[in-house]
Every structure is written in C-alpha cells, then in structure tokens.
Design a protein around this motif. Structure first.
Motif, PDB file in Angstrom:
ATOM      1  N   PRO A 116     -14.345 -13.300  22.027  1.00 62.69           N
ATOM      2  CA  PRO A 116     -15.595 -12.527  22.069  1.00 62.69           C
ATOM      3  C   PRO A 116     -15.450 -11.057  21.682  1.00 62.69           C
ATOM      4  O   PRO A 116     -16.421 -10.448  21.231  1.00 62.69           O
ATOM      5  N   TYR A 117     -14.257 -10.480  21.824  1.00 68.35           N
ATOM      6  CA  TYR A 117     -14.059  -9.069  21.485  1.00 68.35           C
ATOM      7  C   TYR A 117     -13.371  -8.879  20.135  1.00 68.35           C
ATOM      8  O   TYR A 117     -13.137  -7.752  19.711  1.00 68.35           O
ATOM      9  N   GLY A 118     -13.046  -9.968  19.471  1.00 73.51           N
ATOM     10  CA  GLY A 118     -12.361  -9.898  18.182  1.00 73.51           C
ATOM     11  C   GLY A 118     -13.147 -10.635  17.116  1.00 73.51           C
ATOM     12  O   GLY A 118     -14.209 -10.184  16.686  1.00 73.51           O
ATOM     13  N   ASP A 119     -12.656 -11.817  16.718  1.00 76.23           N
ATOM     14  CA  ASP A 119     -13.276 -12.579  15.634  1.00 76.23           C
ATOM     15  C   ASP A 119     -14.686 -13.066  15.960  1.00 76.23           C
ATOM     16  O   ASP A 119     -15.417 -13.469  15.067  1.00 76.23           O
ATOM     17  N   GLY A 120     -15.086 -13.008  17.227  1.00 75.75           N
ATOM     18  CA  GLY A 120     -16.416 -13.454  17.623  1.00 75.75           C
ATOM     19  C   GLY A 120     -17.473 -12.362  17.628  1.00 75.75           C
ATOM     20  O   GLY A 120     -18.561 -12.560  18.171  1.00 75.75           O
ATOM     21  N   GLU A 164     -19.052 -15.743   9.433  1.00 76.32           N
ATOM     22  CA  GLU A 164     -18.171 -16.837   9.844  1.00 76.32           C
ATOM     23  C   GLU A 164     -18.752 -17.589  11.048  1.00 76.32           C
ATOM     24  O   GLU A 164     -18.497 -18.772  11.233  1.00 76.32           O
ATOM     25  N   LEU A 165     -19.574 -16.891  11.846  1.00 77.64           N
ATOM     26  CA  LEU A 165     -20.177 -17.530  13.023  1.00 77.64           C
ATOM     27  C   LEU A 165     -21.158 -18.633  12.653  1.00 77.64           C
ATOM     28  O   LEU A 165     -21.412 -19.525  13.464  1.00 77.64           O
ATOM     29  N   PHE A 166     -21.723 -18.585  11.451  1.00 76.88           N
ATOM     30  CA  PHE A 166     -22.673 -19.620  11.049  1.00 76.88           C
ATOM     31  C   PHE A 166     -21.973 -20.971  10.908  1.00 76.88           C
ATOM     32  O   PHE A 166     -22.567 -22.014  11.171  1.00 76.88           O
ATOM     33  N   ASP A 167     -20.706 -20.949  10.486  1.00 77.22           N
ATOM     34  CA  ASP A 167     -19.917 -22.175  10.376  1.00 77.22           C
ATOM     35  C   ASP A 167     -19.067 -22.437  11.612  1.00 77.22           C
ATOM     36  O   ASP A 167     -18.738 -23.587  11.901  1.00 77.22           O
ATOM     37  N   ARG A 168     -18.703 -21.365  12.313  1.00 77.75           N
ATOM     38  CA  ARG A 168     -17.817 -21.499  13.475  1.00 77.75           C
ATOM     39  C   ARG A 168     -18.346 -20.689  14.660  1.00 77.75           C
ATOM     40  O   ARG A 168     -17.733 -19.711  15.084  1.00 77.75           O
ATOM     41  N   PRO A 169     -19.506 -21.079  15.223  1.00 82.00           N
ATOM     42  CA  PRO A 169     -20.071 -20.313  16.336  1.00 82.00           C
ATOM     43  C   PRO A 169     -19.168 -20.275  17.564  1.00 82.00           C
ATOM     44  O   PRO A 169     -19.287 -19.372  18.399  1.00 82.00           O
ATOM     45  N   GLU A 170     -18.235 -21.210  17.649  1.00 83.91           N
ATOM     46  CA  GLU A 170     -17.320 -21.242  18.792  1.00 83.91           C
ATOM     47  C   GLU A 170     -16.410 -20.016  18.848  1.00 83.91           C
ATOM     48  O   GLU A 170     -15.777 -19.750  19.878  1.00 83.91           O
ATOM     49  N   LEU A 171     -16.352 -19.226  17.768  1.00 82.74           N
ATOM     50  CA  LEU A 171     -15.573 -17.983  17.801  1.00 82.74           C
ATOM     51  C   LEU A 171     -16.084 -17.035  18.881  1.00 82.74           C
ATOM     52  O   LEU A 171     -15.323 -16.235  19.419  1.00 82.74           O
ATOM     53  N   VAL A 172     -17.375 -17.117  19.203  1.00 84.59           N
ATOM     54  CA  VAL A 172     -17.929 -16.292  20.286  1.00 84.59           C
ATOM     55  C   VAL A 172     -17.209 -16.620  21.591  1.00 84.59           C
ATOM     56  O   VAL A 172     -16.913 -15.728  22.384  1.00 84.59           O
TER      57      VAL A 172
END
Length: 127
Positions: A96-100, A84-92
């Motif tokens: 940062p401790y969950g979906d990122g 999912e980070l490839f499309d939504r890197p802002e999840l980091v």
C-alpha cells in the motif's frame, strides 16, 4: 494487530495518505485501510489532467467486502495514475505504501485537506 504507518507522509481520518514535499505528491491508502477492505478487486481513478479537491471523493476502491470512496488529502491536478492497478488491483493490498500507490498530484498552494494527521496521530486513531 500492528499496522505499518510510515512517518514520511500525512493521513486523512478516512485512511488515505499523501507524501509530503516536492512539486508532486503521491496518494494511496493505508495499510490499515487495505486490511479492513480485504482483497481489492477493482480500482476506479481519475485521469491525468483531472482536478481533485481536498476532502472530496476522487475515486472508488472495490474489494470482496465493500465498495469505498477514496478521498483526496490535497487539492490539485492529477499528473499520473498508477495504471498497473487496473490489471493488478491487489497491489493495493500487497504494497500500500509502494507499488500500490494510486495517484500523483501537483498540489495547489494551501490545498491540504483539513485535519491531516501525522504518523503518530494516525497511529493513535487506528490503535
């Protein structure tokens, strides 16, 4: 400024975290790291099946401020990548401790990086 430092994981001085226990562990970057990086715009990660080595770079995170290597807190085989980070890197930045989270790894016995910090030690480092 106060940063979230969950006590259910261990940390590298380079600001990566790893969950503890279980057959697989998750790896990500800390709340402090995502704040220092600024808005994350790109993440380069290994593929499932790749091996990573504790203390060595396994990927790259690119933000509006900098490009930074990501370092492995454990050695082992990558069993999942947070695609999912490839499309939504802002999840980091957002979680940062969950979906990122970045990777799930099946660690090798005794494969922890030297100097992994517990939450209190890491909190002292970033204070």
């Amino acid at each position: 400024m106060s940063f979230e430092v969950p006590d259910d994981r261990r940390y590298l001085e380079s600001h990566e975290w790893v969950t503890t226990g279980g057959d697989t562990v998750r790896i990500g970057v800390s709340d402090f790291a995502q704040d220092e990086l600024g808005d994350v715009v790109f993440v380069e990660l290994p593929e499932a099946g790749d091996e990573i080595t504790a203390g060595e770079a396994f990927g790259v995170v690119e933000s509006i401020k900098a490009v930074s290597d990501l370092y492995a807190p454990v050695s082992g085989e990558v069993v999942a990548v947070n695609e999912e980070l490839f499309d939504r890197p802002e999840l980091v930045n957002e979680d940062p401790y969950g979906d990122g989270w970045l990777l799930e790894v099946e660690p090798v016995e005794g494969g922890d990086a030297e100097g992994l910090l517990d939450a209190d030690e890491y909190d002292d480092q970033i204070a």
